[in-house]
Write an enzyme that holds these catalytic residues in place. Sequence first.
Site, PDB file in Angstrom:
ATOM      1  N   HIS A  16       0.831  -1.196   0.000  1.00  0.00           N
ATOM      2  CA  HIS A  16       0.000   0.000   0.000  1.00  0.00           C
ATOM      3  C   HIS A  16       0.868   1.250   0.000  1.00  0.00           C
ATOM      4  CE1 HIS A  16      -0.387   0.880   4.637  1.00  0.00           C
ATOM      5  NE2 HIS A  16       0.852   0.706   4.277  1.00  0.00           N
ATOM      6  N   CYS A  35       5.523   6.364   4.449  1.00  0.00           N
ATOM      7  CA  CYS A  35       4.339   5.620   3.991  1.00  0.00           C
ATOM      8  C   CYS A  35       3.771   6.191   2.695  1.00  0.00           C
ATOM      9  CB  CYS A  35       3.269   5.618   5.079  1.00  0.00           C
ATOM     10  SG  CYS A  35       3.786   4.707   6.531  1.00  0.00           S
ATOM     11  N   HIS A  41       4.916   0.102  -0.499  1.00  0.00           N
ATOM     12  CA  HIS A  41       5.683  -0.773   0.392  1.00  0.00           C
ATOM     13  C   HIS A  41       4.732  -1.841   0.909  1.00  0.00           C
ATOM     14  CE1 HIS A  41       3.842   2.132   3.173  1.00  0.00           C
ATOM     15  NE2 HIS A  41       3.841   1.144   4.036  1.00  0.00           N
ATOM     16  N   HIS A  43       3.368  -4.974   3.760  1.00  0.00           N
ATOM     17  CA  HIS A  43       3.250  -5.426   5.145  1.00  0.00           C
ATOM     18  C   HIS A  43       2.805  -6.882   5.162  1.00  0.00           C
ATOM     19  CE1 HIS A  43       3.551  -1.473   7.091  1.00  0.00           C
ATOM     20  NE2 HIS A  43       2.789  -1.000   6.119  1.00  0.00           N
ATOM     21  N   ASP A  81      -5.002 -10.655  -0.249  1.00  0.00           N
ATOM     22  CA  ASP A  81      -3.683 -11.285  -0.141  1.00  0.00           C
ATOM     23  C   ASP A  81      -2.895 -11.133  -1.445  1.00  0.00           C
ATOM     24  OD1 ASP A  81      -1.639 -12.758   1.146  1.00  0.00           O
ATOM     25  OD2 ASP A  81      -2.320 -14.606   0.170  1.00  0.00           O
ATOM     26  N   HIS A  82      -1.645 -10.687  -1.317  1.00  0.00           N
ATOM     27  CA  HIS A  82      -0.751 -10.457  -2.455  1.00  0.00           C
ATOM     28  C   HIS A  82      -1.306  -9.431  -3.433  1.00  0.00           C
ATOM     29  CE1 HIS A  82       1.328 -13.918  -0.823  1.00  0.00           C
ATOM     30  NE2 HIS A  82       2.336 -13.632  -1.606  1.00  0.00           N
ATOM     31  N   GLU A 126      -0.415  -4.405  11.776  1.00  0.00           N
ATOM     32  CA  GLU A 126       0.289  -3.942  10.583  1.00  0.00           C
ATOM     33  C   GLU A 126       1.780  -4.230  10.701  1.00  0.00           C
ATOM     34  OE1 GLU A 126      -0.843  -0.383   7.814  1.00  0.00           O
ATOM     35  OE2 GLU A 126       0.315   0.367   9.513  1.00  0.00           O
TER      36      GLU A 126
HETATM   37 NI    NI Z   1       2.499   0.881   5.520  1.00  0.00          NI
END
Ligand code: NI
Length: 136
Positions: A16, A35, A41, A43, A81-82, A126
């Site tokens: 995200h 961010c 990036h 998580h 997911d992914h 997160e």
């Molecule tokens: Ni983040």
Amino acid sequence: MPRVSVFRKIVFNAAHRLYRKDWSDEKNKQVFDLCANPSYHGHNYRLDVKVTGEINPETGYVIDMNELKKILQEEVMDRFDHRNLNLDCAEFTDLNPTGENISVVIYNLLRSRLNTSYDLQIRLWETERNYFEYPA
Ligand code: NI
């Protein structure tokens, strides 16, 4: 019958970026710092789901774990997911994918699949150190 809370944990990976389209790059950088990185990036999100209800006297279950597993697969794993939350997920086209907002989105998706007799609360991790709970 006694009310018991049942928990299930899942892990999903997603990318995200935190930013507002209506803000300048400078303002996004100022507010969201790393961010807001334009290259996104990732998580490893961990989701703890808490379902509370009365024990069914016939089965001894509050909820069939297989049913809960299926709901989490369909509503969370298959959806997020992914994925790149900003680019791939319609839920975040106009919603900043912060931990707070992701929590509310996931809660609403799960809530719509569970009988109203259940209470639902989720905790979204997160990072190892940051997590979010909804409802608060
Ligand atoms: Ni983040």
